[in-house]
Design a protein around this motif. Structure first.
Motif, PDB file in Angstrom:
ATOM      1  N   ASN A  48     -31.894  24.251  33.361  1.00 10.19           N
ATOM      2  CA  ASN A  48     -31.876  24.804  32.013  1.00 10.19           C
ATOM      3  C   ASN A  48     -33.249  25.289  31.581  1.00 10.19           C
ATOM      4  O   ASN A  48     -34.251  24.665  31.882  1.00 10.19           O
ATOM      5  CB  ASN A  48     -31.410  23.733  31.012  1.00 10.19           C
ATOM      6  N   ILE A  85     -30.768  27.776  27.068  1.00  8.76           N
ATOM      7  CA  ILE A  85     -30.349  27.008  25.896  1.00  8.76           C
ATOM      8  C   ILE A  85     -31.177  27.528  24.729  1.00  8.76           C
ATOM      9  O   ILE A  85     -32.397  27.533  24.806  1.00  8.76           O
ATOM     10  CB  ILE A  85     -30.667  25.522  26.083  1.00  8.76           C
ATOM     11  N   ALA A  92     -37.179  20.812  17.504  1.00 10.42           N
ATOM     12  CA  ALA A  92     -36.642  21.671  18.565  1.00 10.42           C
ATOM     13  C   ALA A  92     -37.377  21.420  19.881  1.00 10.42           C
ATOM     14  O   ALA A  92     -36.765  21.364  20.950  1.00 10.42           O
ATOM     15  CB  ALA A  92     -36.750  23.138  18.167  1.00 10.42           C
ATOM     16  N   SER A 148     -38.862  18.634  20.741  1.00 10.52           N
ATOM     17  CA  SER A 148     -38.401  17.325  21.225  1.00 10.52           C
ATOM     18  C   SER A 148     -37.036  17.436  21.883  1.00 10.52           C
ATOM     19  O   SER A 148     -36.776  16.819  22.914  1.00 10.52           O
ATOM     20  CB  SER A 148     -38.302  16.323  20.069  1.00 10.52           C
ATOM     21  N   THR A 149     -36.159  18.229  21.272  1.00 13.17           N
ATOM     22  CA  THR A 149     -34.823  18.400  21.842  1.00 13.17           C
ATOM     23  C   THR A 149     -34.915  19.005  23.238  1.00 13.17           C
ATOM     24  O   THR A 149     -34.268  18.526  24.174  1.00 13.17           O
ATOM     25  CB  THR A 149     -33.963  19.312  20.935  1.00 13.17           C
ATOM     26  N   SER A 175     -36.011  16.399  25.608  1.00 13.57           N
ATOM     27  CA  SER A 175     -34.978  15.388  25.869  1.00 13.57           C
ATOM     28  C   SER A 175     -33.888  15.945  26.766  1.00 13.57           C
ATOM     29  O   SER A 175     -33.203  15.205  27.460  1.00 13.57           O
ATOM     30  CB  SER A 175     -34.398  14.865  24.559  1.00 13.57           C
ATOM     31  N   LEU A 176     -33.721  17.261  26.749  1.00 13.39           N
ATOM     32  CA  LEU A 176     -32.716  17.886  27.615  1.00 13.39           C
ATOM     33  C   LEU A 176     -33.275  18.131  29.016  1.00 13.39           C
ATOM     34  O   LEU A 176     -32.589  18.667  29.875  1.00 13.39           O
ATOM     35  CB  LEU A 176     -32.262  19.227  27.013  1.00 13.39           C
ATOM     36  N   LYS A 177     -34.552  17.737  29.208  1.00 14.64           N
ATOM     37  CA  LYS A 177     -35.188  17.903  30.512  1.00 14.64           C
ATOM     38  C   LYS A 177     -35.101  19.345  31.008  1.00 14.64           C
ATOM     39  O   LYS A 177     -34.762  19.593  32.169  1.00 14.64           O
ATOM     40  CB  LYS A 177     -34.581  16.933  31.529  1.00 14.64           C
TER      41      LYS A 177
END
Lengths: 344, 344
Positions: free
Chosen positions: B66, B98, B112, B114-115, B118-120
């Motif tokens: 991603n 994404i 955003a 951080s998100t 967190s989604l690597k």
């Protein structure tokens, strides 16, 4: 009373009188611990300023706090506005929205669904392409995560929040009839159920009011490029000769943008004043429609309710609200509001 | 020669003459196996139709396939167009984009980032807010994943692909000067480095051509709602009396949408023909600018090169191309192209 301070999870678990694994279980799924334990932890959470590290937690969960939002196109101001509102509301609810567009292409829509599943989203809110969608992709999605459709749907039992095209088109047709010449209807390619519904409502309303209906059928193949469709077809009609009508209702605002630009290029004056050549009205009230020259008369979709209902329904499916899942309506139809501006 | 068919990973590993764990290591990171082994596997891949199950693989990887795309707003047609192009190109390269919007709000931009972490995500392409961005968030992002900025940047060594505001504004100012009255400049809130750069280039070009510069300063506080800014300020000026100028260069197309709508509402005729009241030009050529009435004369940003350079640079940082990382330019400046339409 000052709130208690807890820095680590161990620390907080100790103050609740539960073990760290139990606390961890609670954060993964509050219903997975005994009701009494849950009440204990929730009371302790309220009395302290402890903030669990959700990022770290999510990495270990089966499901994340991410919600997928799928739309046909982000360059479509209607979807851009809906995505904007859905994102803000989901963030307010403590979720992290992820937006994926299918670019109007069925194969990319199938991919988008796979991507959402691979990201282990907790749930999804989707406006599918409609006519060209692969129902199997959405079937797979609903089998794996809670799903809510908005604007368009795929046949089945998935909840859907959409516009009441019957009411909205009837309202604007009646307005146009009582304020001037009855409208002809400028259609778009039937990409989803909204376009045939709007067309049907136009025909029914015209017949009910004793007027003859007249439809400018779209000559474009399957496309989502509605401004271009409107421009090219209007331009071709005007090049072929004088129009035999003075009022046009466009299937949506994007089509009207193109139709207005072509009419302007041919020197026609758009508006509802005496001496104007052509009235143009449309449907949606997307964010730029108030800035056309003249500003566009249109049926505003209820963006606020569509956002609220879509998110509320998803939260219920996720078990985040007190409402029981059986209370979810399978189809919600939202009325539009007439926005009278200068174009018609 | 027909390609060889391999259904499973075991099957394919056997045909390469390597073990399954080695093949798995190769798919996770091609540089993690010996060069000779890598060459062997790559040759075998070319000769066969074997398709590793990337979805399954990604779930087990440290990094996914991603790529995060971060923009200030999806309701901004410039960013919507860029996101659209970036997404399609990234998909072509086998990545899954994404999209996250910061809604013009610094706190949501931090979230955003951080998100995305967190989604690597494997990497990110971002147009930060600019002036209001928290540099620490982007510092954290660059420390964790390859990052490329487009349109706007945060000070530092991260590669940036942007518009050459010096060249683009000079080009359109010179065009307006030689085709009629020299322009006044309608500014927007300085949300990022582009707005002061464009203003500076306007002033410098006017001075160089021996014209006096005249700037309509923005009275709006920090906002990204440029159409509204343009409408309200133009409306107020016209209510206060007749304009003392006949040509306006707007800082961007979104501002021009509002300025044109207000001018139209006050009965002014916009255009470059004899008898027209006002010429209006702008900057960006976002997708709807060709559909204004009249169509907007503007400087087109090089969307295609901005997309290509951003993705190519990211792929190099990810080690997906043969180009060495040291060859990456830290700042790429793309020239704009004058698009002459009817508004000026």
């Amino acid at each position: 009373m000052e709130k208690l301070t807890h820095k680590t999870m161990e620390d907080f678990a100790k103050s609740c009188g539960v073990s760290r694994p139990t606390l961890s279980k609670f954060f993964d799924d509050p219903t997975s611990v005994k009701p009494a334990t849950r009440a204990l932890i929730e009371a302790a959470l309220r009395a302290s300023d402890y903030q669990p590290n959700l990022y770290a937690r999510n990495l270990n969960r089966k499901r994340t706090r991410n919600i997928g939002i799928l739309v046909p196109a982000l360059t479509d101001p209607f979807y851009a506005e809906m995505v904007n509102r859905l994102e803000l509301r989901l963030r307010d609810e403590g979720y992290w929205p992820i937006v994926i567009s299918s670019h109007g292409l069925p194969e990319l829509e199938v991919e988008a669904v796979s991507t959402m599943l691979s990201l282990k989203v907790a749930g999804a809110i989707a406006a599918p392409l409609g006519q060209k969608s692969d129902p199997r992709a959405f079937e797979k999605l609903t089998q794996n995560v809670p799903l809510v459709y908005f604007d368009t749907y795929i046949e089945g039992n998935t909840p859907f929040i959409g516009n009441n095209n019957h009411q909205s088109v009837a309202t604007i047709v009646e307005y146009l009839c009582r304020s001037g010449e009855p409208p002809v209807y400028f259609d778009i390619p039937h990409v989803n159920h909204n376009s045939p519904e709007r067309l049907a409502s136009y025909i029914a309303t015209m017949e009910a009011s004793g007027h003859e209906h007249k439809v400018i059928k779209t000559i474009a193949p399957y496309t989502w490029d509605f401004e271009r469709v409107g421009y090219e077809q209007m331009d071709a009609m005007l090049k072929a000769g004088k129009l035999s009508f003075k009022t046009i209702l466009c299937a949506n605002d994007r089509l009207a943008f193109g139709v207005m630009a072509a009419a302007f290029a041919h020197g026609l004056k758009i508006g509802r004043k005496k001496g104007d050549d052509l009235r143009i009205a449309a449907h949606d009230d997307h964010p730029l429609s108030r800035y056309t020259c003249p500003p566009l008369t249109t049926m505003a979709q209820d963006f606020a309710s569509m956002t609220a209902s879509s998110v509320d329904t998803l939260l219920t499916l996720l078990g985040d609200t007190d409402a029981p899942v059986r209370m979810i309506a399978s189809k919600v139809s939202l009325d539009g509001t007439l926005v009278m501006r200068q174009s018609a």
